[in-house]
Design a protein around this motif. Structure first.
Motif, short mmCIF file in Angstrom:
data_model
loop_
_atom_site.label_atom_id
_atom_site.label_comp_id
_atom_site.label_asym_id
_atom_site.label_seq_id
_atom_site.Cartn_x
_atom_site.Cartn_y
_atom_site.Cartn_z
N LEU A 344 0.72 -1.27 0.08
CA LEU A 344 0.03 -0.04 0.01
C LEU A 344 0.71 1.11 0.10
CD1 LEU A 344 -2.96 -0.83 2.45
CD2 LEU A 344 -2.84 -1.16 -0.13
N LEU A 345 1.91 1.24 0.64
CA LEU A 345 2.82 2.55 0.93
C LEU A 345 3.48 2.52 -0.65
CD1 LEU A 345 4.10 4.87 2.07
CD2 LEU A 345 5.87 3.08 3.06
N GLU A 346 3.82 1.47 -1.35
CA GLU A 346 4.31 1.95 -2.56
C GLU A 346 3.45 2.27 -3.85
OE1 GLU A 346 4.62 -0.74 -0.56
OE2 GLU A 346 6.49 -1.80 -0.75
N PHE A 347 2.08 1.68 -3.44
CA PHE A 347 0.94 2.32 -4.37
C PHE A 347 0.71 3.65 -4.19
CE2 PHE A 347 -3.53 3.39 -4.56
CZ PHE A 347 -3.62 2.98 -5.93
N ALA A 348 1.03 4.22 -2.84
CA ALA A 348 0.63 5.60 -2.48
C ALA A 348 1.94 6.35 -3.20
CB ALA A 348 0.57 5.86 -1.02
N MET A 349 2.84 5.88 -2.99
CA MET A 349 4.15 6.85 -3.47
C MET A 349 3.97 6.67 -5.06
SD MET A 349 7.30 5.10 -1.24
CE MET A 349 8.45 6.12 -1.89
N GLU A 350 3.77 5.68 -5.75
CA GLU A 350 3.69 5.79 -7.17
C GLU A 350 2.58 6.69 -7.61
OE1 GLU A 350 6.09 4.41 -8.77
OE2 GLU A 350 7.13 3.11 -7.47
N ARG A 351 1.41 6.62 -6.94
CA ARG A 351 0.54 7.44 -7.50
C ARG A 351 0.78 9.05 -7.19
NH1 ARG A 351 -5.19 7.42 -3.96
NH2 ARG A 351 -3.36 8.16 -2.29
N SER A 352 1.42 9.48 -6.27
CA SER A 352 1.89 10.59 -5.84
C SER A 352 2.89 10.97 -6.79
CB SER A 352 2.51 10.56 -4.48
OG SER A 352 2.95 12.04 -4.16
N GLN A 353 3.77 10.20 -7.37
CA GLN A 353 4.85 10.63 -8.32
C GLN A 353 4.09 10.76 -9.75
OE1 GLN A 353 7.61 11.25 -8.44
NE2 GLN A 353 8.25 11.39 -10.59
N LEU A 354 3.17 9.96 -9.87
CA LEU A 354 2.42 10.13 -11.39
C LEU A 354 1.59 11.38 -11.30
CD1 LEU A 354 1.23 6.44 -11.84
CD2 LEU A 354 2.82 7.79 -13.20
N THR A 355 0.89 11.84 -10.27
CA THR A 355 -0.19 12.70 -10.25
C THR A 355 0.18 14.11 -9.56
OG1 THR A 355 -1.13 11.93 -8.12
CG2 THR A 355 -1.90 10.78 -10.13
N GLY A 356 1.18 14.03 -8.62
CA GLY A 356 1.11 15.06 -7.96
C GLY A 356 0.37 15.37 -6.64
N LEU A 357 -0.56 14.17 -6.46
CA LEU A 357 -1.40 14.18 -5.33
C LEU A 357 -0.44 13.70 -4.14
CD1 LEU A 357 -4.42 11.89 -6.61
CD2 LEU A 357 -4.23 14.79 -6.25
N LEU A 358 -0.74 14.55 -2.89
CA LEU A 358 0.23 14.00 -1.85
C LEU A 358 -0.31 12.52 -1.26
CD1 LEU A 358 -0.33 17.31 0.33
CD2 LEU A 358 1.47 16.49 -0.81
N LEU A 359 0.61 12.12 -0.70
CA LEU A 359 0.43 10.39 -0.25
C LEU A 359 -0.83 10.24 0.34
CD1 LEU A 359 4.15 10.08 0.90
CD2 LEU A 359 3.15 9.12 -1.08
N ASP A 360 -1.37 11.35 0.95
CA ASP A 360 -2.51 10.78 2.00
C ASP A 360 -3.95 11.42 1.36
OD1 ASP A 360 -2.20 13.63 2.29
OD2 ASP A 360 -2.53 13.62 4.23
N LEU A 471 2.11 7.54 -20.28
CA LEU A 471 1.76 6.70 -19.24
C LEU A 471 1.61 5.09 -19.59
CD1 LEU A 471 -1.17 8.94 -17.54
CD2 LEU A 471 1.09 8.55 -16.57
N SER A 472 1.10 5.22 -20.90
CA SER A 472 1.04 3.72 -21.46
C SER A 472 2.43 2.97 -21.46
CB SER A 472 0.28 3.71 -22.76
OG SER A 472 0.05 2.47 -23.24
N TYR A 488 -0.62 -0.72 -11.72
CA TYR A 488 -1.92 -0.36 -11.16
C TYR A 488 -2.33 1.08 -10.89
CZ TYR A 488 -6.34 -1.21 -8.77
OH TYR A 488 -7.59 -0.93 -8.56
N ALA A 489 -1.41 1.73 -10.36
CA ALA A 489 -1.48 3.26 -10.50
C ALA A 489 -1.67 4.18 -11.63
CB ALA A 489 -0.15 3.73 -9.48
N ILE A 490 -1.06 3.37 -12.71
CA ILE A 490 -0.97 4.04 -14.07
C ILE A 490 -2.32 3.85 -14.46
CG2 ILE A 490 0.08 3.88 -16.33
CD1 ILE A 490 2.93 3.47 -14.96
N LYS A 491 -2.68 2.65 -14.30
CA LYS A 491 -3.99 2.02 -14.89
C LYS A 491 -5.22 3.05 -14.36
CE LYS A 491 -7.24 -1.78 -14.95
NZ LYS A 491 -7.44 -3.07 -14.80
N ILE A 492 -5.04 3.07 -13.08
CA ILE A 492 -6.26 3.93 -12.44
C ILE A 492 -6.13 5.60 -12.92
CG2 ILE A 492 -6.95 5.18 -10.25
CD1 ILE A 492 -6.07 2.53 -8.86
N ILE A 493 -4.94 5.97 -13.05
CA ILE A 493 -4.90 7.42 -13.75
C ILE A 493 -5.39 7.47 -15.14
CG2 ILE A 493 -3.05 9.22 -14.16
CD1 ILE A 493 -3.89 8.67 -11.10
#
Length: 798
Positions: A344-360, A471-472, A488-493
């Protein structure tokens, strides 16, 4: 040049300008940077510059500048800069009073600073300063995109009285320490430290946080319960909840209304709630209670799991504090194990790096889209519109759902378009900026890609197609490196891009753009169906991006195809259909196709049910039998087996009955035996309904569904309080729905006999008849004798 990963970002007004505070994690530990002397900026129409200058003459510390930017209406704009955010708000008030429009006033200073430098989460820090904080370092996107720091994580859980006003203990679990801080007298052990009172316990907790110095604090319902309870306790004791780094205070934001969420910012640390992250990364659980999730994922659960867990905790606090400490620590360990096992932490970090959203950040698809899109839009010479500005009377439909052909089939293949909507945006250049460019430059057909409802898109200057292509490619690399969280984070974005453009909550929402995606999807599915049927097969159903192909329509008198033959056909159809689309898009539009259809599934047997009470086929509801490495497995979509509002009785009955029918086994005796068992009171534990309260109990007025009736009885009978979002378990009795508890089942609450006929009529009959219908049978016909026998003398329920 140290590499850094963003943990928290804040801003504040000072006399010298806006100060931006960033906390980062690096390989050498935490790092605090400050950017000083910043200005707040938003945009106004250049043609109104003189009027606005006169209007703002009484304000201080602001300036106006011409910029090479335009609105979506092709108007040139000027930028207004303010030394303080407060002054910018004063200016906006004056503009609102004068009914003068302005743009991008809602972009926070920290976000604008980072996004305009294309920094999402990871960055390189260029500074010769060795102080803390580092003042005005140069920040650039990280030079090694795959670099990630090893973040220090700490699992936190507290135990309290049932009303959460008295603190019992604080549990901490991390690599350096596994300890419980217990309020009360006792002999310290290796894992338990006793504290004389709540204040002493909290002070010891603050020392632990400072010494262990975690980057990430995790827990289960961490913010909405643990941290919020600690904050209220600190307020009562007149002390501060000292969790931030460098002595910085934490900040709270509370949504209005009863049951509103609370949000916390801890400078230098991030509070991650396991429930929120698991919902984002693995949204498949019936309930996200720690006990349920831990049992399913880890095969183990809490040390207390009775119906009166709150009372048990209080009993342990007064009588066996060491046992309570074990229970407390176990909850910390369960949360830790779920985080690590599910990455879950790895997922949050990848999502943050992809989107600029904060981890939380919870949700945030619109915010992520805008963070990525705005700086690129500015480079194209445009500013963003305000929310609701792109009004249109055009209707944008949803995905295409084909009328189904109900029946039981042998050998059905599923062909699925990989990321259909993102592929359409790539192939047909669907993009807000490209839409504006085509309008403003009055481009002809040779220089545009066609859309729908009057939309067309410039072949040069688009943004989204390039973003999706990048992204693809990144997702393909993630798969090659077996980086599942990143993939998975890229797929969601990628999949969120259409949802954002089709949402009225996004400033770029324009039905002409979103309909150019959905209507193109309709066209692609229908033309793909026509092509498949030209190959001699029948498409029995289609849903948004999938086609269900029956292979036996022209094989009367012949044996069904073997699995090997079906797989070969599936691979061939996907390959040839992809080639056909590449040729078609090039020939018809001179566009390169990014469409990719995949052969996904082979159903040995397949059921497409009818709508209840009708001969018409259903949509988004089907079941099938597949072979997985020699093991047969049932797949259910949209049916009772996968719905949380149906009982375990119905789910198990459906799985067993469908399998027997698909395998050609005797199903008649099974139906009769299952019905008899219910009427005999042998399946009571499978009769429980569970449903979440979507509103406060008092808000249900005209329509009061069964679970709300049960919840009101629960409150009346037990005196406990239920809130929006709580679960209620209940059973149907001869006197209506009666509660069995919330998360834990307690049969002693029931006061009336179970209404077994309800379960025959409302659970077994609909499930059975959905498949027996095609065999010219019904449940009543098969079990009429049993029903008449039990009707005269129903068994006593427990």
């Amino acid at each position: 040049m140290p590499q850094a990963f963003l943990l928290t970002r804040q801003w504040r007004d000072t006399r010298e300008g806006v100060v931006l505070d960033f906390w980062w994690a690096t390989d050498n530990g935490p790092c605090w940077t400050q950017v000083t002397g910043q200005e707040v900026v938003f945009f106004i129409a250049r043609e109104q510059a003189a009027q606005i200058s006169a209007l703002l003459r009484g304000l201080r510390d602001w300036r106006m500048a011409d910029v090479e930017l335009k609105t979506f209406r092709n108007q040139w704009v000027c930028a207004l800069y303010f030394k303080q955010h407060r002054l910018a708000r004063d200016a906006q008030t004056l503009l609102d009073q004068a009914r003068i429009c302005y743009w991008e006033s809602d972009i926070r200073p920290t976000e604008r600073y980072l996004m305009e430098r294309f920094i999402t989460a990871a960055a390189d820090l260029e500074s010769t300063d060795t102080r803390s904080p580092l003042i005005n370092p140069r920040l650039v996107p990280v030079s090694e995109p795959l670099w990630r720091p090893a973040l220090r994580m700490l699992s936190l859980d507290i135990e309290t009285s049932m009303d959460a006003t008295q603190l019992y203990s604080i549990g901490i679990w991390c690599e350096q320490a596994k300890i419980v801080l217990m309020v009360g007298e006792g002999q310290d052990t290796e894992s338990v430290r006793f504290c004389s009172d709540e204040r002493t316990c909290l002070e010891a907790f603050f020392v632990c946080i400072e010494q262990l110095d975690p980057d990430i604090v995790i827990g289960w319902n961490l913010v909405q319960f643990d941290l919020l309870v600690l904050e209220k306790l600190c307020q009562r004791l007149n002390i501060s909840l000292r969790l931030g780094r460098a002595g910085q205070s934490i900040h709270w934001r509370h949504e209005e209304g009863d049951g509103g969420r609370s949000f916390v910012v801890i400078p230098g640390r991030v509070a991650l709630d396991g429930i929120d992250l698991l919902k984002a990364a693995n949204p498949r659980f019936e309930t996200y209670a720690l006990q349920h999730v831990a049992e399913e994922l880890l095969g183990e659960g809490k040390l207390l799991s009775g119906s009166d867990r709150g009372g048990d905790i209080t009993h342990l606090f007064h009588n066996d504090k060491l046992a309570l400490a074990q229970y407390n620590l176990r909850d910390c360990e369960l949360a830790w194990s779920i985080f690590t096992s599910q990455h879950l932490l790895e997922f949050a970090m990848e999502r943050s790096q992809l989107t600029g959203l904060l981890l939380d950040r919870v949700g945030g698809s619109v915010a992520a889209f805008e963070y990525l899109y705005l700086p690129r839009l500015h480079r194209r010479g445009y500013i963003a519109p305000n929310l609701g500005e792109l009004e249109s009377d055009v209707f944008s439909p949803g995905g295409y759902v084909m009328s189904s052909r109900p029946g039981i089939y042998d050998n059905v293949l599923v062909l699925d378009f990989k990321s259909l909507y993102p592929s359409i945006m790539r192939s047909f250049l669907v993009d807000p900026c490209a839409f504006w460019i085509a309008q403003h430059q009055q481009l002809d057909e040779a220089h545009t890609a066609p859309g729908f409802n009057g939309a067309s898109f410039a072949r040069e200057g688009h943004i989204l197609p390039q973003l999706i292509e990048q992204l693809s490619a990144a997702r393909d690399r993630a798969k090659q490196h077996r980086n599942e969280p990143l993939s998975y984070a890229i797929k969601i974005i990628m999949n969120s891009f259409y949802g954002v453009l089709g949402s009225t909550g996004c400033r770029f929402f324009d039905p002409r753009i979103s309909s150019s995606i959905t209507l193109r999807g309709h066209d692609i599915i229908q033309r793909s169906r026509d092509w498949i049927e030209q190959q001699g097969y029948t498409v029995i159903y289609g849903d948004t991006d999938s086609l269900f192909v029956w292979l036996e329509n022209n094989c009367l008198g012949h044996a069904p195809k073997s699995p090997q033959q079906c797989n070969s056909i599936g691979v061939r159809l996907a390959r040839e259909l992809n080639a056909w689309w590449q040729e078609t898009l090039q020939q018809d539009y001179q566009l390169n196709s990014a469409l990719e259809i995949q052969y996904e599934t082979h159903y040995l047997r397949f059921l497409m049910p009818t709508i209840r009470g009708s001969e018409l086929g259903t949509k988004k509801r089907y079941a099938g039998l597949i072979d997985v490495n020699g093991q047969r497995e049932m797949i259910f979509k949209g049916l009772e087996n996968v719905r949380t509002d149906w009982t375990q009785l119905a789910k198990q009955f459906q799985a067993d009955l469908y399998r027997k029918v698909f395998d050609g086994e005797d199903y008649v005796e099974y139906v009769r035996t299952a019905t008899t068992a219910v009427l005999a009171g042998e399946r009571d534990d499978d009769l429980i309904y569970r449903k979440r309260l979507r509103r406060q109990l008092h808000e249900y007025q005209k329509n009061v569904p069964p679970h709300v009736q049960a919840a009101r009885k629960y409150v009346q009978w037990t005196g406990e309080r239920l809130r929006r979002g709580d679960w209620i378990s209940y059973v149907m009795t001869i006197n209506g729905p009666e509660p069995l508890g919330t998360y834990e089942v307690d049969w002693s609450l029931r006061q009336s006999p179970v209404d077994y006929q309800h379960y025959i009529d409302k659970q077994l009959t609909p499930v059975a008849d959905s498949i027996l219908h095609f065999l010219n049978k019904s449940l009543n016909e098969l079990v009429d004798h049993q029903l008449s026998l039990f009707g005269a003398d129903m068994p006593a329920s427990r």
